[in-house]
Design a protein around this motif. Sequence first.
Motif, PDB file in Angstrom:
ATOM      1  N   LYS A 138       0.803  -1.212   0.000  1.00 21.69           N
ATOM      2  CA  LYS A 138       0.000   0.000   0.000  1.00 21.69           C
ATOM      3  C   LYS A 138       0.839   1.266   0.000  1.00 21.69           C
ATOM      4  CE  LYS A 138      -4.001  -2.029   2.358  1.00 21.69           C
ATOM      5  NZ  LYS A 138      -4.861  -1.973   3.568  1.00 21.69           N
ATOM      6  N   THR A 139       2.050   1.194   0.505  1.00 18.94           N
ATOM      7  CA  THR A 139       2.928   2.367   0.476  1.00 18.94           C
ATOM      8  C   THR A 139       4.223   1.998  -0.247  1.00 18.94           C
ATOM      9  OG1 THR A 139       3.703   1.896   2.733  1.00 18.94           O
ATOM     10  CG2 THR A 139       1.895   3.455   2.488  1.00 18.94           C
ATOM     11  N   ASN A 140       5.299   1.743   0.478  1.00 18.50           N
ATOM     12  CA  ASN A 140       6.602   1.522  -0.139  1.00 18.50           C
ATOM     13  C   ASN A 140       6.963   0.040  -0.202  1.00 18.50           C
ATOM     14  OD1 ASN A 140       7.118   4.458  -0.095  1.00 18.50           O
ATOM     15  ND2 ASN A 140       7.264   4.153   2.122  1.00 18.50           N
ATOM     16  N   GLY A 141       7.592  -0.339  -1.304  1.00 20.17           N
ATOM     17  CA  GLY A 141       8.052  -1.713  -1.403  1.00 20.17           C
ATOM     18  C   GLY A 141       9.164  -2.002  -0.408  1.00 20.17           C
ATOM     19  N   ILE A 142      10.204  -1.153  -0.407  1.00 17.50           N
ATOM     20  CA  ILE A 142      11.342  -1.277   0.504  1.00 17.50           C
ATOM     21  C   ILE A 142      11.586   0.083   1.123  1.00 17.50           C
ATOM     22  CG2 ILE A 142      13.815  -1.760   0.687  1.00 17.50           C
ATOM     23  CD1 ILE A 142      13.438  -3.612  -1.774  1.00 17.50           C
ATOM     24  N   HIS A 143      11.769   0.125   2.432  1.00 13.45           N
ATOM     25  CA  HIS A 143      12.000   1.387   3.133  1.00 13.45           C
ATOM     26  C   HIS A 143      13.129   1.194   4.142  1.00 13.45           C
ATOM     27  CE1 HIS A 143      10.234   4.879   5.755  1.00 13.45           C
ATOM     28  NE2 HIS A 143      11.458   5.134   5.324  1.00 13.45           N
ATOM     29  N   ALA A 144      14.264   1.838   3.878  1.00 12.16           N
ATOM     30  CA  ALA A 144      15.388   1.811   4.805  1.00 12.16           C
ATOM     31  C   ALA A 144      15.545   3.192   5.422  1.00 12.16           C
ATOM     32  CB  ALA A 144      16.668   1.400   4.089  1.00 12.16           C
ATOM     33  N   THR A 145      15.593   3.254   6.745  1.00 11.66           N
ATOM     34  CA  THR A 145      15.766   4.522   7.436  1.00 11.66           C
ATOM     35  C   THR A 145      16.778   4.363   8.565  1.00 11.66           C
ATOM     36  OG1 THR A 145      14.611   6.323   8.569  1.00 11.66           O
ATOM     37  CG2 THR A 145      13.828   4.096   9.018  1.00 11.66           C
ATOM     38  N   GLN A 146      17.588   5.404   8.766  1.00 12.37           N
ATOM     39  CA  GLN A 146      18.653   5.378   9.766  1.00 12.37           C
ATOM     40  C   GLN A 146      19.539   4.145   9.543  1.00 12.37           C
ATOM     41  OE1 GLN A 146      19.295   7.877  11.473  1.00 12.37           O
ATOM     42  NE2 GLN A 146      17.446   8.963  12.115  1.00 12.37           N
ATOM     43  N   ALA A 147      19.989   3.992   8.292  1.00 11.35           N
ATOM     44  CA  ALA A 147      20.823   2.852   7.913  1.00 11.35           C
ATOM     45  C   ALA A 147      22.200   3.336   7.453  1.00 11.35           C
ATOM     46  CB  ALA A 147      20.159   2.049   6.802  1.00 11.35           C
ATOM     47  N   ASP A 148      23.198   2.512   7.639  1.00 11.58           N
ATOM     48  CA  ASP A 148      24.552   2.789   7.171  1.00 11.58           C
ATOM     49  C   ASP A 148      25.018   1.589   6.358  1.00 11.58           C
ATOM     50  OD1 ASP A 148      27.256   3.294   6.780  1.00 11.58           O
ATOM     51  OD2 ASP A 148      27.632   3.931   8.839  1.00 11.58           O
ATOM     52  N   GLY A 149      25.304   1.848   5.066  1.00  8.77           N
ATOM     53  CA  GLY A 149      25.790   0.760   4.217  1.00  8.77           C
ATOM     54  C   GLY A 149      24.722  -0.185   3.733  1.00  8.77           C
ATOM     55  N   PHE A 150      23.464   0.271   3.677  1.00 14.74           N
ATOM     56  CA  PHE A 150      22.402  -0.573   3.137  1.00 14.74           C
ATOM     57  C   PHE A 150      22.655  -0.870   1.665  1.00 14.74           C
ATOM     58  CE2 PHE A 150      18.372  -0.539   0.687  1.00 14.74           C
ATOM     59  CZ  PHE A 150      17.891  -1.774   1.098  1.00 14.74           C
ATOM     60  N   GLN A 151      22.419  -2.133   1.249  1.00 16.64           N
ATOM     61  CA  GLN A 151      22.609  -2.537  -0.136  1.00 16.64           C
ATOM     62  C   GLN A 151      21.355  -3.214  -0.675  1.00 16.64           C
ATOM     63  OE1 GLN A 151      26.424  -4.636  -0.960  1.00 16.64           O
ATOM     64  NE2 GLN A 151      26.814  -4.354   1.224  1.00 16.64           N
ATOM     65  N   ALA A 152      20.922  -2.779  -1.857  1.00 12.82           N
ATOM     66  CA  ALA A 152      19.873  -3.474  -2.605  1.00 12.82           C
ATOM     67  C   ALA A 152      20.484  -3.886  -3.935  1.00 12.82           C
ATOM     68  CB  ALA A 152      18.668  -2.577  -2.818  1.00 12.82           C
ATOM     69  N   VAL A 153      20.543  -5.181  -4.190  1.00 11.92           N
ATOM     70  CA  VAL A 153      21.242  -5.718  -5.353  1.00 11.92           C
ATOM     71  C   VAL A 153      20.315  -6.697  -6.089  1.00 11.92           C
ATOM     72  CG1 VAL A 153      23.271  -6.983  -6.157  1.00 11.92           C
ATOM     73  CG2 VAL A 153      23.445  -5.516  -4.129  1.00 11.92           C
ATOM     74  N   LYS A 154      20.055  -6.426  -7.349  1.00 12.87           N
ATOM     75  CA  LYS A 154      19.220  -7.301  -8.181  1.00 12.87           C
ATOM     76  C   LYS A 154      17.848  -7.543  -7.559  1.00 12.87           C
ATOM     77  CE  LYS A 154      23.222  -9.628 -10.228  1.00 12.87           C
ATOM     78  NZ  LYS A 154      23.929 -10.904 -10.445  1.00 12.87           N
ATOM     79  N   THR A 156      13.787  -6.590  -7.407  1.00 11.93           N
ATOM     80  CA  THR A 156      12.677  -6.047  -8.186  1.00 11.93           C
ATOM     81  C   THR A 156      11.620  -5.514  -7.237  1.00 11.93           C
ATOM     82  OG1 THR A 156      13.027  -7.568 -10.043  1.00 11.93           O
ATOM     83  CG2 THR A 156      10.848  -6.576  -9.842  1.00 11.93           C
ATOM     84  N   SER A 157      11.255  -4.237  -7.427  1.00  6.76           N
ATOM     85  CA  SER A 157      10.183  -3.639  -6.633  1.00  6.76           C
ATOM     86  C   SER A 157       9.162  -3.078  -7.610  1.00  6.76           C
ATOM     87  CB  SER A 157      10.730  -2.531  -5.726  1.00  6.76           C
ATOM     88  OG  SER A 157       9.725  -2.071  -4.845  1.00  6.76           O
ATOM     89  N   ARG A 158       7.967  -3.666  -7.619  1.00  7.55           N
ATOM     90  CA  ARG A 158       6.992  -3.287  -8.641  1.00  7.55           C
ATOM     91  C   ARG A 158       5.585  -3.186  -8.061  1.00  7.55           C
ATOM     92  NH1 ARG A 158       4.365  -8.064  -9.885  1.00  7.55           N
ATOM     93  NH2 ARG A 158       5.547 -10.005  -9.584  1.00  7.55           N
ATOM     94  N   ASP A 159       4.791  -2.311  -8.694  1.00  8.13           N
ATOM     95  CA  ASP A 159       3.364  -2.200  -8.386  1.00  8.13           C
ATOM     96  C   ASP A 159       3.082  -1.891  -6.924  1.00  8.13           C
ATOM     97  OD1 ASP A 159       2.474  -2.886 -11.095  1.00  8.13           O
ATOM     98  OD2 ASP A 159       3.241  -4.882 -10.647  1.00  8.13           O
ATOM     99  N   ASN A 160       3.935  -1.075  -6.314  1.00  5.43           N
ATOM    100  CA  ASN A 160       3.672  -0.565  -4.973  1.00  5.43           C
ATOM    101  C   ASN A 160       3.086   0.844  -5.086  1.00  5.43           C
ATOM    102  OD1 ASN A 160       5.036  -2.830  -3.402  1.00  5.43           O
ATOM    103  ND2 ASN A 160       6.695  -2.154  -4.743  1.00  5.43           N
ATOM    104  N   LYS A 161       2.257   1.250  -4.127  1.00  2.00           N
ATOM    105  CA  LYS A 161       1.485   2.479  -4.274  1.00  2.00           C
ATOM    106  C   LYS A 161       2.330   3.740  -4.146  1.00  2.00           C
ATOM    107  CE  LYS A 161      -2.475   0.450  -4.910  1.00  2.00           C
ATOM    108  NZ  LYS A 161      -3.147   0.503  -6.237  1.00  2.00           N
ATOM    109  N   GLN A 162       3.450   3.675  -3.426  1.00  2.00           N
ATOM    110  CA  GLN A 162       4.299   4.854  -3.299  1.00  2.00           C
ATOM    111  C   GLN A 162       5.685   4.562  -3.888  1.00  2.00           C
ATOM    112  OE1 GLN A 162       4.068   6.688   0.605  1.00  2.00           O
ATOM    113  NE2 GLN A 162       1.848   6.624   0.625  1.00  2.00           N
ATOM    114  N   GLN A 163       6.728   4.555  -3.080  1.00  2.27           N
ATOM    115  CA  GLN A 163       8.069   4.368  -3.622  1.00  2.27           C
ATOM    116  C   GLN A 163       8.382   2.874  -3.824  1.00  2.27           C
ATOM    117  OE1 GLN A 163       8.825   7.411  -4.096  1.00  2.27           O
ATOM    118  NE2 GLN A 163       7.644   8.383  -2.468  1.00  2.27           N
ATOM    119  N   GLY A 164       9.124   2.599  -4.884  1.00  2.00           N
ATOM    120  CA  GLY A 164       9.608   1.236  -5.045  1.00  2.00           C
ATOM    121  C   GLY A 164      10.654   0.908  -4.004  1.00  2.00           C
TER     122      GLY A 164
END
Length: 370
Positions: A138-154, A156-164
């Motif tokens: 309904k909102t974000n597919g993936i949400h990282a906050t207050q993170a250091d060195g977060f990695q998203a690799v390969k 797929t984030s699709r058809d989410n209502k707000q941010q991928g």
Amino acid sequence: MKHPRSHRAVVVTATAAALAVGAVGCGNGSSGGTTSGSDMQKVSAHTVHPGESIQSAVDQAAPGDVIDIEAGIYNGSVQITTPRLTLRGAGTATVIMPSKTGKENACAKAGEGLCITGTAKKKVTDVRLESLTVTGFKTNGIHATQADGFQAVKVTSRDNKQQGILLEKSVRGQFTGNTATNNGESGIFLANSMDTEGGALDTKGAQVKDNTLNGNRFGLTLRRVRNLSVEQNKIGANCGGIFVVGDEGVPRGGALTVSHNTVTKNNKYCPASTRLPFIQGTGILLTGVEKTVVKDNDVRDNSGKSPMSGGIVLFKSVVGKASTGNTIQNNTVRGNKPADLANRDTAGTGNTFADNQSDTSEPRELQAMH
């Protein structure tokens, strides 16, 4: 819901585990070296099978552990607060979707799919998501906050209502080889904060590289951030391609590089919002930012009648803060309408357009001047 039945109890040193998963934990800026006794901790690998709970595996994992998620559909949001954790799927066939209730954790209650959450006093470090799909939230597919060195690799984030994929209040983020399509807002969104005003965040070298961002409202949005690179991404069929956004906050947004991207046919129509006019046909837009370098990009066939339409556009800030000291250089910008290059920020100073390959500009003398 079943709990993971197969914890593979693989015990290795932290150094060996990092090598096995592609140098997990590199996001903290360390350069490796001799492993001290305190680093020789036990690291386990867990396997989650279809019908089992990813969250249960996360809750049982220790810092540095690897969770392999087999191909299948997994219903339920996942909340991660454990540092140096890796979630690794089997490619696009590993699919995370909402649960029926949407109440299993704080992430689900926020309508989000995967949440990586630290605090202002203690950022969650070196979490890695790899080779999985997050869809239908309904909102974000993936949400990282207050993170250091977060990695998203390969991912797929699709058809989410707000941010991928959304990263805020975070440093040293790495986005590599991801696909974000048909999300209601941005495919990838980097911000200092989504809910407070303030100066731009120094991301300490965040990188957005080799991603495919199609069919969203914006392909990529960078809002009130500094010190990062955007390169070799393929961005098309959005309402707008790349938006670099600043305001009157200090430090200013900008001081970043956008290079070697392919930005084509971002001609989807998106209606006006409370802050922006309707959007259609914008390739790369800079507004209210400073010292941003846009170079060596291929920007073609972005066409519309929005005030922001065009290939590479300097646009007046919605809060009236002019863009200053930006460089648009060595880009190929053709087939964009109403203009390949446009400077609509008449209050801006020190902005340079140089050595671009283009056919039209606004004002018309823009190319001739440089």
